[in-house]
Design a protein around this motif. Structure first.
Motif, mmCIF file in Angstrom:
data_model
loop_
_atom_site.group_PDB
_atom_site.id
_atom_site.type_symbol
_atom_site.label_atom_id
_atom_site.label_comp_id
_atom_site.label_asym_id
_atom_site.label_seq_id
_atom_site.Cartn_x
_atom_site.Cartn_y
_atom_site.Cartn_z
ATOM 1 N N LEU A 200 0.837 -1.193 0.000
ATOM 2 C CA LEU A 200 0.000 0.000 0.000
ATOM 3 C C LEU A 200 0.874 1.246 0.000
ATOM 4 N N ASP A 201 0.361 2.340 -0.563
ATOM 5 C CA ASP A 201 1.139 3.577 -0.474
ATOM 6 C C ASP A 201 1.102 4.099 0.960
ATOM 7 N N ASP A 202 1.980 5.032 1.275
ATOM 8 C CA ASP A 202 2.155 5.477 2.661
ATOM 9 C C ASP A 202 0.857 6.008 3.263
ATOM 10 N N GLU A 203 0.130 6.841 2.534
ATOM 11 C CA GLU A 203 -1.084 7.450 3.072
ATOM 12 C C GLU A 203 -2.156 6.402 3.330
ATOM 13 N N ARG A 204 -2.323 5.480 2.379
ATOM 14 C CA ARG A 204 -3.334 4.425 2.527
ATOM 15 C C ARG A 204 -2.981 3.513 3.707
ATOM 16 N N LEU A 205 -1.706 3.148 3.817
ATOM 17 C CA LEU A 205 -1.285 2.282 4.914
ATOM 18 C C LEU A 205 -1.471 2.990 6.256
ATOM 19 N N ALA A 206 -1.191 4.287 6.306
ATOM 20 C CA ALA A 206 -1.385 5.039 7.545
ATOM 21 C C ALA A 206 -2.843 5.001 7.979
ATOM 22 N N ASP A 207 -3.762 5.184 7.020
ATOM 23 C CA ASP A 207 -5.197 5.142 7.340
ATOM 24 C C ASP A 207 -5.611 3.760 7.839
ATOM 25 N N VAL A 208 -5.067 2.714 7.207
ATOM 26 C CA VAL A 208 -5.433 1.349 7.582
ATOM 27 C C VAL A 208 -4.875 0.998 8.956
ATOM 28 N N LEU A 209 -3.637 1.384 9.226
ATOM 29 C CA LEU A 209 -3.039 1.088 10.530
ATOM 30 C C LEU A 209 -3.872 1.670 11.664
ATOM 31 N N SER A 210 -4.437 2.846 11.449
ATOM 32 C CA SER A 210 -5.238 3.488 12.494
ATOM 33 C C SER A 210 -6.492 2.695 12.829
ATOM 34 N N GLU A 211 -6.886 1.770 11.941
ATOM 35 C CA GLU A 211 -8.103 0.981 12.141
ATOM 36 C C GLU A 211 -7.823 -0.431 12.640
ATOM 37 N N LEU A 212 -6.549 -0.761 12.840
ATOM 38 C CA LEU A 212 -6.175 -2.121 13.249
ATOM 39 C C LEU A 212 -5.940 -2.208 14.749
ATOM 40 N N PRO A 213 -6.082 -3.415 15.325
ATOM 41 C CA PRO A 213 -5.693 -3.605 16.723
ATOM 42 C C PRO A 213 -4.215 -3.287 16.919
ATOM 43 N N GLU A 214 -3.850 -2.924 18.144
ATOM 44 C CA GLU A 214 -2.478 -2.495 18.410
ATOM 45 C C GLU A 214 -1.445 -3.551 18.039
ATOM 46 N N HIS A 215 -1.741 -4.824 18.342
ATOM 47 C CA HIS A 215 -0.729 -5.855 18.059
ATOM 48 C C HIS A 215 -0.495 -6.013 16.561
ATOM 49 N N ASP A 216 -1.552 -5.836 15.742
ATOM 50 C CA ASP A 216 -1.373 -5.903 14.288
ATOM 51 C C ASP A 216 -0.607 -4.685 13.786
ATOM 52 N N GLN A 217 -0.900 -3.516 14.346
ATOM 53 C CA GLN A 217 -0.161 -2.313 13.967
ATOM 54 C C GLN A 217 1.335 -2.509 14.181
ATOM 55 N N VAL A 218 1.675 -3.000 15.363
ATOM 56 C CA VAL A 218 3.093 -3.167 15.715
ATOM 57 C C VAL A 218 3.756 -4.171 14.786
ATOM 58 N N GLU A 219 3.087 -5.288 14.501
ATOM 59 C CA GLU A 219 3.688 -6.330 13.661
ATOM 60 C C GLU A 219 3.890 -5.844 12.232
ATOM 61 N N ILE A 220 2.923 -5.102 11.698
ATOM 62 C CA ILE A 220 3.070 -4.580 10.339
ATOM 63 C C ILE A 220 4.187 -3.545 10.286
ATOM 64 N N LEU A 221 4.226 -2.660 11.265
ATOM 65 C CA LEU A 221 5.272 -1.637 11.285
ATOM 66 C C LEU A 221 6.654 -2.281 11.416
ATOM 67 N N ALA A 222 6.751 -3.337 12.227
ATOM 68 C CA ALA A 222 8.034 -4.006 12.427
ATOM 69 C C ALA A 222 8.502 -4.717 11.154
ATOM 70 N N ALA A 223 7.553 -5.106 10.287
ATOM 71 C CA ALA A 223 7.915 -5.798 9.049
ATOM 72 C C ALA A 223 8.444 -4.840 7.976
ATOM 73 N N LEU A 224 8.235 -3.539 8.173
ATOM 74 C CA LEU A 224 8.737 -2.542 7.228
ATOM 75 C C LEU A 224 10.171 -2.162 7.601
ATOM 76 N N ASP A 225 10.944 -1.701 6.615
ATOM 77 C CA ASP A 225 12.231 -1.130 7.005
ATOM 78 C C ASP A 225 11.970 0.185 7.734
ATOM 79 N N ARG A 226 12.921 0.611 8.531
ATOM 80 C CA ARG A 226 12.671 1.735 9.439
ATOM 81 C C ARG A 226 12.379 3.039 8.693
ATOM 82 N N GLU A 227 13.038 3.267 7.552
ATOM 83 C CA GLU A 227 12.774 4.494 6.806
ATOM 84 C C GLU A 227 11.334 4.521 6.306
ATOM 85 N N ARG A 228 10.849 3.368 5.804
ATOM 86 C CA ARG A 228 9.458 3.299 5.332
ATOM 87 C C ARG A 228 8.505 3.444 6.519
ATOM 88 N N ALA A 229 8.819 2.828 7.648
ATOM 89 C CA ALA A 229 7.967 2.952 8.836
ATOM 90 C C ALA A 229 7.852 4.411 9.265
#
Length: 428
Positions: A200-229
């Motif tokens: 997903l592009d950055d803006e779309r992913l940001a919107d989706v993360l805000s709608e996810l449970p905290e544990h899913d947010q953390v796992e998805i963010l951790a799977a990205l490289d830090r610059e993309r996160a």
């Protein structure tokens, strides 16, 4: 059943489901196929539909009277609202087959699955019969040839996919609201979820993360490289970014904040300083702020900006310069309904309301809730000891923190079906 004898399943995704009275009850999200022990193609036994409150249920094909790319119509009878759970011998067609790398017989060309057709036999049985495969090509400027072949002429449809793209699944999901897309991601295996999220592009992913449970947010963010996160965090509202960073260890917080642009990181750092459960910890630091000499027309133009949430756009806060938090002296607020009743050339300073005491950053959540309910407000200003506006608490912020911590987790809300008897009921 009034329907074509062959239906491509990706074209059904998002199609509205109607009851016999013509009322919409949900939308199609996938098809369920039952694997066979013989070499025959899987039998399609029903559809998965998403109902209100993000509940996904099973619709048996026997219950459907009309099925096409425009609408799915149910027959009479009671609709079973138990949450759908996939059995071990079943296949979710779109979730598991789209973008799968396969090979075609004869010839052995490789490609990716872009759609799968189900077909009805004379006996009324639906099966997966044809597969649309886009041939892989090394030329970046040209799409590969599209093949439509029989199910048994494709190798690699069964078993665990080792390499997969995301383009075709994203095409199916692209029209979903962020909350619905977040719900769909929760249905995917962790690896697949992270692949789709990363695409997903950055803006779309940001919107989706805000709608996810905290544990899913953390796992998805951790799977990205830090610059993309860090880029994704920059696209999130500061309060949402702060909530997510609060789930990470302090050293990781510092790394990501350092990678963010300073003007994006500074409001997030400030929010992280407030005590959890207070106005400071739940407020947004970017409400609509205008000076007293701004006109009603200017205020209406601001609240029309499409990126504003309804709660944030519901009122304008009036302050002295500067107009970013922390502002100059707070003067009051004007609700958008008042703006609609006033002449466009009038100044905000003449219609500002200041008879409700603002919140302080240390105001506890129960007190915020009581005051918002007392005055029927969708947002309240938060000021510091120097009477500067530092943010605003909106009703969605309050609800998000009053509900159970795992309220976004569908398993926690609806409860998973665990017994064989319950599974039978869920499959009609």
């Amino acid at each position: 059943m009034s329907t074509p004898t062959r239906v491509y399943i990706a074209r059904l995704s998002g199609v509205a489901v109607f009851d016999p009275n013509g009322d919409q009850v949900g939308r199609v999200r996938d098809a369920v196929a039952r694997l066979r022990t013989t070499q025959r193609p899987p039998e399609v036994v029903g559809l998965v539909a998403e109902m209100p409150m993000r509940r996904r249920i099973f619709l048996s094909l026997n219950r459907i009277t009309s099925l096409d790319a425009d609408a799915v119509v149910l027959g009479t009878g009671t609709l079973n609202l138990r949450r759908f759970e996939k059995r071990p011998n079943e296949l979710l067609v779109l979730q598991e087959l789209l973008d799968r790398r396969v090979q075609l017989d004869p010839g052995g060309q490789s490609g990716a699955v872009v759609d799968v057709a189900m077909e009805c036999s004379r006996g009324g049985e639906w099966s997966l019969t044809r597969v649309a495969v886009r041939e892989q090509t090394s030329r970046l400027t040209r799409r590969g040839h599209l093949h439509q072949v029989e199910w048994d002429k494709v190798r690699g449809l069964s078993g665990i996919a080792t390499t997969r793209g995301t383009a075709n699944l994203l095409a199916v999901l692209e029209d979903m609201r962020p909350a619905d897309l977040a719900n769909a991601l929760q249905d995917l295996p962790d690896t697949r979820r992270n692949e789709v999220a990363a695409a997903l592009d950055d803006e779309r992913l940001a919107d989706v993360l805000s709608e996810l449970p905290e544990h899913d947010q953390v796992e998805i963010l951790a799977a990205l490289d830090r610059e993309r996160a860090a880029d994704v965090l920059e696209e999130m509202d500061p309060d949402d970014a702060a909530d997510l960073l609060n789930e990470l260890p302090p050293p990781e917080q510092d790394v990501l904040l350092d990678l963010m642009e300073p003007d994006e990181a500074d409001p997030v750092r400030q929010l992280l300083k407030y005590t959890p459960g207070t106005a400071g910890s739940v407020m947004t630091s970017e409400p609509v702020i205008l000076p007293p000499d701004a006109t009603v027309a200017e205020a209406l133009a601001r609240v029309r900006e499409p990126q504003l949430s309804p709660a944030v756009a519901a009122q304008v806060f009036v302050t002295r310069a500067p107009m970013t938090t922390p502002t100059g002296r707070y003067l009051g607020m004007v609700h958008f309904q008042r703006l609609l009743r006033e002449p466009p050339a009038d100044l905000l300073g003449g219609i500002v309301v200041n008879d409700i005491d603002p919140l302080r950053p240390t105001t506890p959540l129960p007190e915020i809730t009581r005051r918002m309910a007392t005055y029927d407000l969708v947002a309240m200003p938060v000021i510091d000891r120097n009477n500067r506006l530092v943010g605003a608490v909106t009703v969605d912020d309050v609800l998000d923190h009053l509900l159970p911590r795992d309220w976004r987790d569908r398993d926690a809300v609806t409860g998973a079906l665990t017994t064989e008897e319950e599974l039978d009921e869920a499959h009609g």
